[in-house]
Design an enzyme around this catalytic site. Sequence first.
Site, PDB file in Angstrom:
ATOM      1  N   CYS A   7      29.752 -30.603  19.612  1.00  0.00           N
ATOM      2  CA  CYS A   7      29.594 -31.085  21.090  1.00  0.00           C
ATOM      3  C   CYS A   7      29.316 -32.495  20.762  1.00  0.00           C
ATOM      4  O   CYS A   7      29.487 -33.351  21.818  1.00  0.00           O
ATOM      5  CB  CYS A   7      28.341 -30.487  21.541  1.00  0.00           C
ATOM      6  N   HIS A  39      20.718 -33.876  22.980  1.00  0.00           N
ATOM      7  CA  HIS A  39      21.077 -34.918  21.901  1.00  0.00           C
ATOM      8  C   HIS A  39      21.228 -36.413  22.684  1.00  0.00           C
ATOM      9  O   HIS A  39      21.596 -36.290  24.008  1.00  0.00           O
ATOM     10  CB  HIS A  39      22.439 -34.542  21.586  1.00  0.00           C
TER      11      HIS A  39
END
Length: 247
Positions: A146, A224
């Site tokens: 990702c 993140h």
Amino acid sequence: MKTRVLVVGYGTIGKRVADAVMAQSDMELAGVCTPRPNANVLALLRRTREIPLVACDKESEEAFRRAGITTSGRLSELLSSGEVDVVVDASPGGVGAENKRRFYSQSGVRVVFQGGEEPGVAEVTFSPFFNYDVARGRKYVRVPSCNTTGILRVLKALGKVGTVEEVFVAILRRTHDPADRKGARLNTVTLDGGVPSHHARDVKLVLPVNITTVAAVAPTTLSHFHMARVRFAERGSNKRRGSRGSE
């Protein structure tokens, strides 16, 4: 005719892939394969009994039986039946490569691997933004992580502004998923891998760009976080008025 997709691994990635497949008009979820009953599997069974639940092997089948759950056979049986067109292997890193050795190589089925696997597990690392034509028709394809996918998306957009010459990305990533308490780092920030991190390598597998990445792991389940410095090859490609440089 709908493409019949089997999802192997029903964790953070697998459960989302399964939902995505069910939402497509030209796909059919052929089943979900997972090694043992867990919270995700129990939630799936509470939601629907129409999706075939497949055991990985004999040991896995017995684990489900002890939990009072009936499975629709084993992975090898389903793959040899001809009822699966594509496998999306969402197993933890390294398990997909083992599944390829044990099951996929013998069946001839096409497989999409997740980014936790090493690049050598597939013929190509694939991003639809850059190398769709290269990946089309391949038997084994790997989708990067990702974080790598996020970097590629940004670089695709920046490529419309000017020629990207150099990229540096610092990644602060969550330590684990909300339902996973194993390996939690309390009050600790640690380096994730070496320098550069694997994200730079994976970006280069898709896009030939001068990029360096570093990643740190923080004790959070939130998200993140990326910080990027991008330098363009052509002066004036930055759209900010009055900019004297191209960064």
